[in-house]
Design an enzyme around this catalytic site. Structure first.
Site, PDB file in Angstrom:
ATOM      1  N   ASP A  37       0.827  -1.197   0.000  1.00  0.00           N
ATOM      2  CA  ASP A  37       0.000   0.000   0.000  1.00  0.00           C
ATOM      3  C   ASP A  37       0.865   1.252   0.000  1.00  0.00           C
ATOM      4  O   ASP A  37       2.005   1.253   0.476  1.00  0.00           O
ATOM      5  CB  ASP A  37      -0.906   0.027   1.234  1.00  0.00           C
ATOM      6  CG  ASP A  37      -2.099  -0.900   1.092  1.00  0.00           C
ATOM      7  OD1 ASP A  37      -2.405  -1.288  -0.044  1.00  0.00           O
ATOM      8  OD2 ASP A  37      -2.723  -1.247   2.119  1.00  0.00           O
ATOM      9  N   LYS A  59      -4.000   4.833  -4.036  1.00  0.00           N
ATOM     10  CA  LYS A  59      -5.048   5.554  -4.752  1.00  0.00           C
ATOM     11  C   LYS A  59      -4.476   6.428  -5.861  1.00  0.00           C
ATOM     12  O   LYS A  59      -5.077   6.630  -6.898  1.00  0.00           O
ATOM     13  CB  LYS A  59      -5.840   6.421  -3.760  1.00  0.00           C
ATOM     14  CG  LYS A  59      -6.730   5.618  -2.845  1.00  0.00           C
ATOM     15  CD  LYS A  59      -7.515   6.523  -1.931  1.00  0.00           C
ATOM     16  CE  LYS A  59      -8.393   5.707  -0.984  1.00  0.00           C
ATOM     17  NZ  LYS A  59      -9.131   6.560  -0.037  1.00  0.00           N
ATOM     18  N   MET A 171      -9.828   7.825   9.768  1.00  0.00           N
ATOM     19  CA  MET A 171     -10.022   8.509   8.474  1.00  0.00           C
ATOM     20  C   MET A 171     -11.099   9.584   8.559  1.00  0.00           C
ATOM     21  O   MET A 171     -11.932   9.720   7.660  1.00  0.00           O
ATOM     22  CB  MET A 171     -10.382   7.484   7.385  1.00  0.00           C
ATOM     23  CG  MET A 171      -9.341   6.383   7.218  1.00  0.00           C
ATOM     24  SD  MET A 171      -9.829   5.097   6.048  1.00  0.00           S
ATOM     25  CE  MET A 171     -11.050   4.192   7.001  1.00  0.00           C
TER      26      MET A 171
END
Length: 508
Positions: A37, A59, A171
């Site tokens: 990641d 992302k 988050m």
């Protein structure tokens, strides 16, 4: 018979490389492919073999979950050991369950390795226990970002506000105004203590504390951004007394380590323990010298030398690599005395159970010459100087001036390192650092060739240079700059001490 491919969903922990589990490290060491990641600490990739294929997934790279699942399956079907390295714990808000489902459906064998979740680790590093007998006997965890595709929240804020104990929002910084308003409108007091921790457990860790009524304004002022965790409840009051992580002496200092890969680990680890945010950007690597015949000749003449002089740990490592390929017995080294320039060089020799007969006070040619003068006359003595291919000519000259017969043998060559597989150099160029540490003239030369130190200083005016000693300082002067500090003791420990002294002076 071929091995069957296998996928390991490994939790890398919250960020601090030291929080990876032993099982996770073991699997990384045997990985053929590592798919990691974006937020995984790049330092963890050092556990993987040099031959492993490293694939970054985040992302910013616009890789869908379906594409990622297909990639894992395809690599496993090539009979490869695939480590899917995920932040935190795979099954805690990490879509690990979805990935495991895809592997199960494809009939690919997999194992899930738990990781330390940021839920507990990040508040810990901010000095906030989630539970405490005097403040909270339970905690509730929920996400502040349920997905871009969702138009309505599935969270029951009435229930969340009503339940007692500590509340942890993962988050949640992007939607902080909506989250705080949702809790305030359901009866939580404006005076409820709140803390937000950004990039928790890492050297770039940043935290603020306020109340539910004013945390939004403070977070905007401090420009907090993801990844971050929000902690709500009375336990936040304990932070002032229990905040161990942010009180370390180098906390808040970003330091670039330029040593060759494999040599920087101990130095980086020590700086990290002291609180620094360390960026490892190796700018040199050692390779075989241009003329190996000179090394072969020196090995054949070992019994004719009176002194063997080593000027660096690299020289020791490379010379004895050649030596043990040629000889089976350390006694074949002969009867030469041994001199070491620098404590690090001496330490490497002692690891081989070799007695160091002479070590100058400082790693300069003049001090080496002075040390020999005090020890014995070297007139007509044969000295084998074992060092880098490109090195200062001053040392053999001062020894020859005392009458010695010097063979200057290059046992390795230093070349530039430009690889940046983990993106650390790109991160440095984007946001700079507080210090660049230089441990040799060659690190200065190659770092300057790669990045241009003068241009860096203009781009980042607060960037300072740290030198391990006089020879390194000379190299810095040759590019028109001056170090802010020079280590009094010309060792990694001395350089660390100089950084600590500078940090203490700044704080006082």
């Amino acid at each position: 018979m071929k091995n069957t491919g296998m996928v390991y969903l490994v939790g890398s922990g919250p960020g601090d490389a030291g929080l990876l589990t032993l099982r996770g490290a073991e699997l990384l060491r045997r990985a053929d492919v590592v798919i990691y990641d974006l937020l995984v600490n790049p330092e963890l990739l050092r556990h993987a073999p040099a031959s492993a294929e490293l694939i970054s997934r985040g992302k910013r790279q616009d890789v869908s979950q379906e594409q990622l699942n297909a990639l894992m399956i395809a690599k496993a079907r090539e009979d490869k050991c695939v480590v899917r390295l995920k932040g935190g714990d795979p099954y805690v808000f990490g879509r690990g369950g979805e990935e495991a489902e895809a592997l199960a459906e494809a009939k690919v064998t997999f194992e899930v390795v738990p990781g330390i979740s940021s839920i507990a680790a990040v508040p810990n590093y901010a000095g906030i226990p989630l539970t405490h007998r005097d403040h909270s006997s339970n905690f509730t965890v929920f996400t502040g970002h349920e997905g871009d595709e969702k138009s309505e929240s599935n969270l029951d804020f009435d229930q969340i506000a009503r339940i007692s104990g500590t509340k942890v929002i993962l988050m949640g910084v992007t939607h902080l105004p909506e989250l705080t308003q949702a809790l305030l409108s359901r009866g939580l007091a404006r005076e409820t203590p709140v803390a937000i921790v950004q990039r928790g457990t890492l050297g770039s860790h940043k935290s603020v504390a306020a109340t539910l009524g004013n945390i939004e304004k403070l977070a905007a002022k401090e420009k907090l951004s993801p990844p971050a965790i929000t902690i709500i409840g009375d336990v936040v009051k304990l932070r002032e007394r229990l905040n161990w992580f942010e009180r370390r002496p180098l906390f808040g200092q970003r330091i670039v380590a330029t040593r060759a890969r494999g040599q920087a680990a101990d130095f980086s680890h020590r700086l990290t323990e002291l609180g620094a945010d360390v960026l490892e950007i190796p700018c040199i690597k050692t390779v075989l010298p241009t003329n190996l015949q000179n090394v072969a000749d020196a090995l054949l003449e070992l019994n004719s030398y009176d002194w063997l002089v080593f000027t660096s740990p690299n020289g020791v490592a490379m010379f004895f690599d050649y030596f043990f390929k040629a000889f089976k017995d350390m006694r074949d080294l002969g009867g030469a005395r041994i001199a070491a320039v620098g404590p690090g060089t001496a330490a490497r020799l002692r690891e081989l159970h070799l007695q160091v007969d002479l070590m100058p006070e400082e790693a300069t040619a003049a001090k080496v010459a002075s040390a020999f003068k005090k020890f014995e006359t070297i007139e007509n003595l044969r000295i084998c100087l074992l060092r880098a291919e490109v090195a200062n000519r001053e040392l053999p000259m001062v020894l020859e001036a005392q009458g010695a017969i010097v063979d200057d043998i290059a046992v390795y060559k230093t070349v530039g390192e430009t690889a940046d597989g983990a993106g650390v150099a790109a991160k440095f160029l984007e946001s700079g650092a507080d210090w660049i540490t230089f441990t040799s003239a060659s690190t200065v030369e190659h770092f300057h060739m790669r990045f241009n130190l003068s241009a860096l200083r203009k781009k980042f005016p607060n960037l300072k240079l740290a030198s391990i000693g006089p020879e390194t300082t000379k190299a810095i002067a040759e590019v028109g700059l001056k170090p802010a500090i020079e280590a009094k003791e010309h060792t990694m420990e001395g350089l660390t001490a100089a950084l600590l002294k500078a940090a203490k002076a700044k704080s006082s």
